[in-house]
Design a protein around this motif. Structure first.
Motif, short mmCIF file in Angstrom:
data_model
loop_
_atom_site.label_atom_id
_atom_site.label_comp_id
_atom_site.label_asym_id
_atom_site.label_seq_id
_atom_site.Cartn_x
_atom_site.Cartn_y
_atom_site.Cartn_z
N ASP A 55 3.33 0.56 0.90
CA ASP A 55 2.53 1.20 1.93
C ASP A 55 3.39 2.26 2.59
O ASP A 55 4.17 1.98 3.51
N LEU A 56 3.26 3.48 2.11
CA LEU A 56 4.13 4.55 2.59
C LEU A 56 3.86 4.90 4.05
O LEU A 56 4.74 5.47 4.72
N SER A 57 2.69 4.56 4.55
CA SER A 57 2.40 4.84 5.96
C SER A 57 3.26 4.00 6.89
O SER A 57 3.41 4.32 8.08
N LYS A 58 3.84 2.92 6.37
CA LYS A 58 4.69 2.04 7.17
C LYS A 58 6.18 2.29 6.91
O LYS A 58 7.02 1.53 7.39
N ASP A 67 9.55 5.15 6.58
CA ASP A 67 10.12 6.47 6.86
C ASP A 67 10.15 7.23 5.54
O ASP A 67 10.75 6.74 4.57
N PRO A 68 9.50 8.39 5.43
CA PRO A 68 9.48 9.12 4.15
C PRO A 68 10.86 9.49 3.64
O PRO A 68 11.04 9.72 2.44
N TYR A 107 3.38 12.28 -3.10
CA TYR A 107 3.41 11.12 -2.21
C TYR A 107 4.14 11.37 -0.88
O TYR A 107 4.25 10.46 -0.07
N GLY A 108 4.63 12.58 -0.68
CA GLY A 108 5.32 12.89 0.57
C GLY A 108 6.65 12.18 0.70
O GLY A 108 7.07 11.80 1.81
N ARG A 113 7.95 -7.53 2.70
CA ARG A 113 6.55 -7.07 2.60
C ARG A 113 5.75 -7.88 1.58
O ARG A 113 4.58 -7.58 1.32
#
Length: 412
Positions: A90-93, A95-96, A150-151, A249
């Motif tokens: 979950d990339l929203s959680k 740090d990129p 995917y940023g 996770r």
């Protein structure tokens, strides 16, 4: 040092365009070799290869991604998309800057290069090149486009070490996570070398099989009648992740990566060292890093490309490391996939990981008459796959220029 695990896999291969098909066809001992359809091979000495079949990039790529990318990058994006989906990250959680891409390719956009130069000649040497020529051609564009999709703003670069390339990429990702420089990486390699220039160049080196009458049986590692490798193409993608992060996770963990090493033969432009000096050291260093004795390795996926010189030299190296009568099971899966060049190590790492999860050793096919130079005490699994306990698997990749890269994976 941090522990590193594999939490996602993706594949585009001559044996299938997803992990399930790739693994099932490898276990079934299927050959992917057939007459080339990508271009007319009639005038070539080698007229067959292991092509990716039924590839539809639109399943994972946007229209503009397809337009702006060479086939090797399309393979990379496709495999990476599968691996990302499989990992459940979950990339929203995150740090990129904690997630990076280390990708490999030996040749990059060879197809794009041929196409643009051919048009240049056909247009009477008028310099009307596509604005996408350079971006599609350069070897680092696969890693760049994966990160953009995917940023991912962590470390991002490409390795090139010929046929050892994707093992090098995976090794680098492993080491950076161990050092705490990242939480996760998309890593692996891709290659699209079934083009006239690439096939013609390798043919001129007399490196490829010319068994045009029976292409499905042409890749025959260790066989007395082997006459060269069979070209393959595709991509393999792995998500490497820091163990505690994956555990926290609740990620599905395929296996742990425990060792990796690289050496150089410093011997010849294209030939491996006949005594396997560099290969021996790479395997020894990887075992040392993994803190494993040789007898703990259950499965070895060898580089064995079906060349007259390379196959015996690798067996010599294996015997030096594992003893005159190695207890481990050995297979050469290039007999089925062909040689994916810079993507070979990633594809074979996936097979090692699946061997660990399923306790199955895929076979070496087409080896009918074992070369007398290969000792019979070496346990090469031929013909059919076998059920076997696989707690530790090793994979070797060797490349033109004398590059040797060894990886070790372990059941967790």
């Amino acid at each position: 040092m941090k522990r590193v695990v594999i939490t996602g896999l993706g594949a585009v291969t001559p044996l299938g365009n997803n992990i399930q098909d790739f693994w099932q066809n490898a276990v079934a001992g299927k050959s992917a070799a057939a007459t080339i359809t990508r271009f007319d091979p009639t005038k070539f000495k080698t007229r067959f290869a292991c092509e990716v079949k039924d590839f539809n990039p639109a399943e994972y790529l946007e229209r503009n991604e397809i337009k702006r990318s060479d086939l090797f990058t399309q393979y990379a994006l496709y495999a990476a998309a599968q691996a990302m989906e499989d990992s459940g990250l979950d990339l929203s959680k995150m740090d990129p800057f904690d997630v990076g891409v280390i990708w490999g390719s030996g040749q990059g956009g060879m197809g794009t290069f041929e196409e643009e130069v051919t048009k240049y000649v056909q247009n009477g040497f008028e310099p009307r090149f596509s604005p996408f020529f350079v971006p599609k051609l350069i070897v680092n564009m696969a890693s760049g486009m994966i990160s953009m999709k995917y940023g991912l703003q962590g470390m991002n670069y490409t390795t090139v070490s010929a046929c050892a390339t994707s093992n090098t990429s995976i090794m680098d990702a492993f080491n950076y996570i161990r050092m705490g420089k990242a939480k996760a990486f998309v890593t692996g390699g891709s290659e699209a070398p079934i083009t006239p220039a690439s096939m013609g160049g390798f043919s001129a080196l007399k490196a490829m099989s010319t068994n045009n009458d029976h292409p499905e049986a042409a890749s025959r590692p260790f066989d007395v009648d082997r006459d060269g490798f069979v070209m393959g193409e595709g991509a393999g993608a792995l998500i490497l992740e820091e163990y505690e992060h994956a555990k926290a996770r609740g990620a599905h963990i395929y296996a742990e990566m425990v060792g990796a090493a690289m050496t150089a033969d410093a011997f010849h432009m294209t030939a491996t060292h006949p005594e396997g000096i560099g290969a021996i050291k790479a395997m020894e260093l990887a075992l040392e890093e993994a803190q494993l004795n040789p007898d703990k390795v259950n499965y070895l996926n060898v580089h064995a490309t079906s060349t007259p010189v390379g196959d015996p030299s690798e067996v010599t190296a294996v015997q030096k490391v594992f003893g005159e009568k190695p207890l481990l099971n050995i297979s050469a899966t290039k007999s089925m996939t062909g040689h994916l060049l810079g993507a070979a190590g990633a594809a074979e790492s996936i097979l090692c990981i699946k061997a660990i999860t399923d306790n199955i050793v895929p076979p070496t096919i087409n080896t009918v008459n074992l070369d007398p130079a290969i000792p019979k005490d070496v346990r090469i699994i031929t013909g059919e796959s076998i059920d076997a306990q696989v707690d530790v698997a090793m994979t070797n990749s060797f490349g033109f220029g004398g590059h040797n890269a060894t990886l070790i994976f372990k059941k967790i």
